[in-house]
Write a protein that holds these residues in place. Structure first.
Motif, PDB file in Angstrom:
ATOM      1  N   UNK A  49       0.891  -1.163   0.000  1.00 48.92           N
ATOM      2  CA  UNK A  49       0.000   0.000   0.000  1.00 48.92           C
ATOM      3  C   UNK A  49       0.920   1.200   0.000  1.00 48.92           C
ATOM      4  N   UNK A  50       1.002   1.854  -1.140  1.00 49.28           N
ATOM      5  CA  UNK A  50       2.068   2.813  -1.431  1.00 49.28           C
ATOM      6  C   UNK A  50       2.147   4.003  -0.487  1.00 49.28           C
ATOM      7  N   UNK A  51       3.388   4.430  -0.298  1.00 51.40           N
ATOM      8  CA  UNK A  51       3.696   5.697   0.361  1.00 51.40           C
ATOM      9  C   UNK A  51       3.583   6.786  -0.705  1.00 51.40           C
ATOM     10  N   UNK A  52       3.513   8.054  -0.312  1.00 54.93           N
ATOM     11  CA  UNK A  52       3.334   9.124  -1.306  1.00 54.93           C
ATOM     12  C   UNK A  52       4.405   9.198  -2.388  1.00 54.93           C
ATOM     13  N   UNK A  53       5.620   8.706  -2.124  1.00 50.93           N
ATOM     14  CA  UNK A  53       6.690   8.795  -3.124  1.00 50.93           C
ATOM     15  C   UNK A  53       6.883   7.505  -3.928  1.00 50.93           C
ATOM     16  N   UNK A  54       5.956   6.554  -3.791  1.00 55.90           N
ATOM     17  CA  UNK A  54       6.045   5.287  -4.508  1.00 55.90           C
ATOM     18  C   UNK A  54       4.971   5.217  -5.596  1.00 55.90           C
ATOM     19  N   UNK A  55       5.127   4.250  -6.503  1.00 59.84           N
ATOM     20  CA  UNK A  55       4.078   3.996  -7.487  1.00 59.84           C
ATOM     21  C   UNK A  55       2.796   3.719  -6.707  1.00 59.84           C
ATOM     22  N   UNK A  56       1.748   4.494  -7.005  1.00 58.55           N
ATOM     23  CA  UNK A  56       0.496   4.470  -6.249  1.00 58.55           C
ATOM     24  C   UNK A  56      -0.287   3.192  -6.523  1.00 58.55           C
ATOM     25  N   UNK A  57      -0.429   2.361  -5.497  1.00 55.98           N
ATOM     26  CA  UNK A  57      -1.111   1.073  -5.635  1.00 55.98           C
ATOM     27  C   UNK A  57      -2.469   1.028  -4.935  1.00 55.98           C
ATOM     28  N   UNK A  58      -2.949   2.154  -4.415  1.00 57.10           N
ATOM     29  CA  UNK A  58      -4.203   2.138  -3.654  1.00 57.10           C
ATOM     30  C   UNK A  58      -5.372   1.648  -4.512  1.00 57.10           C
ATOM     31  N   UNK A  99       2.369   7.402  10.354  1.00 57.45           N
ATOM     32  CA  UNK A  99       1.374   7.868   9.378  1.00 57.45           C
ATOM     33  C   UNK A  99       1.325   6.993   8.129  1.00 57.45           C
ATOM     34  N   UNK A 100       1.656   5.722   8.294  1.00 59.78           N
ATOM     35  CA  UNK A 100       1.581   4.750   7.214  1.00 59.78           C
ATOM     36  C   UNK A 100       0.289   3.962   7.397  1.00 59.78           C
ATOM     37  N   UNK A 101      -0.482   3.829   6.325  1.00 63.36           N
ATOM     38  CA  UNK A 101      -1.724   3.058   6.395  1.00 63.36           C
ATOM     39  C   UNK A 101      -1.413   1.565   6.363  1.00 63.36           C
ATOM     40  N   UNK A 102      -2.033   0.840   7.304  1.00 61.41           N
ATOM     41  CA  UNK A 102      -1.814  -0.597   7.416  1.00 61.41           C
ATOM     42  C   UNK A 102      -3.160  -1.318   7.537  1.00 61.41           C
ATOM     43  N   UNK A 103      -3.233  -2.549   7.034  1.00 61.37           N
ATOM     44  CA  UNK A 103      -4.463  -3.322   7.177  1.00 61.37           C
ATOM     45  C   UNK A 103      -4.639  -3.792   8.628  1.00 61.37           C
TER      46      UNK A 103
END
Length: 177
Positions: A49-58, A99-103
């Motif tokens: 689940x991407x961080x803001x500077x990664x390829x967006x996988x949301x 502030x990282x989103x986790x399941x």
């Protein structure tokens, strides 16, 4: 030392783009991933689940879930490495202290079911070598998935001719950018 300098260079390259520009650059990469035969055929996919500077996988996580696939996301456990949890939609995510989103679902341990893993990196080279963020979480975890097809994911500007490799680094089977 070389890895540290390369990470700094990649961070500099990333800062040249706004979040919105990186999201736009993510769209064709995610389209290629969703069309990838290994992902199309997989029942269980390890994703990030991407961080803001990664390829967006949301949106990719949501699309794979909509397709009926089991989507697994990693949760970093500082003292014991990474743990996988089932993604059950955006409402099942929580923000950790960084502030990282986790399941929030139960841990997933049947690693033999994971046929494909989509892995982020600071940089990759043509041989699939990966430069991570420097903590070694993915490399330690991926040793438990020898049967899993590993797809590294990054933006074009993150690809290098050669990435320095250590004894514990796990190469990707393929890189998509």
């Amino acid at each position: 030392m070389l890895k540290k300098k390369l990470r700094e260079e990649i961070r500099r390259r990333k800062r040249q783009f706004t979040r919105e520009q990186l999201r736009e650059r993510s769209l064709p990469i995610v389209a290629r991933l969703l069309a990838h035969p290994r992902i199309r055929e997989a029942e269980t996919v390890l994703l990030y689940y991407s961080l803001p500077d990664e390829v967006d996988t949301h949106n990719m996580a949501d699309e794979l879930l909509r397709q009926g696939k089991t989507v697994l996301l990693p949760v970093v456990m500082p003292r014991c490495g990474m743990q996988l949890r089932r993604y059950e939609g955006r409402g099942s995510m929580r923000e950790d202290e960084f502030h990282i989103l986790e399941p929030t679902g139960k841990p997933f341990t049947d690693y033999a079911q994971i046929s494909v893993a989509v892995i982020p990196g600071m940089s990759f080279d043509a041989r699939g070598n990966r430069l991570g963020r420097g903590k070694g979480y993915y490399d330690r975890f991926l040793k438990q998935l020898p049967h899993t097809y590993k797809i590294g994911v990054c933006f074009d500007f993150q690809r290098l001719e050669q990435v320095p490799v250590g004894a514990n680094d796990i190469p990707m089977d393929e890189v998509v950018s």
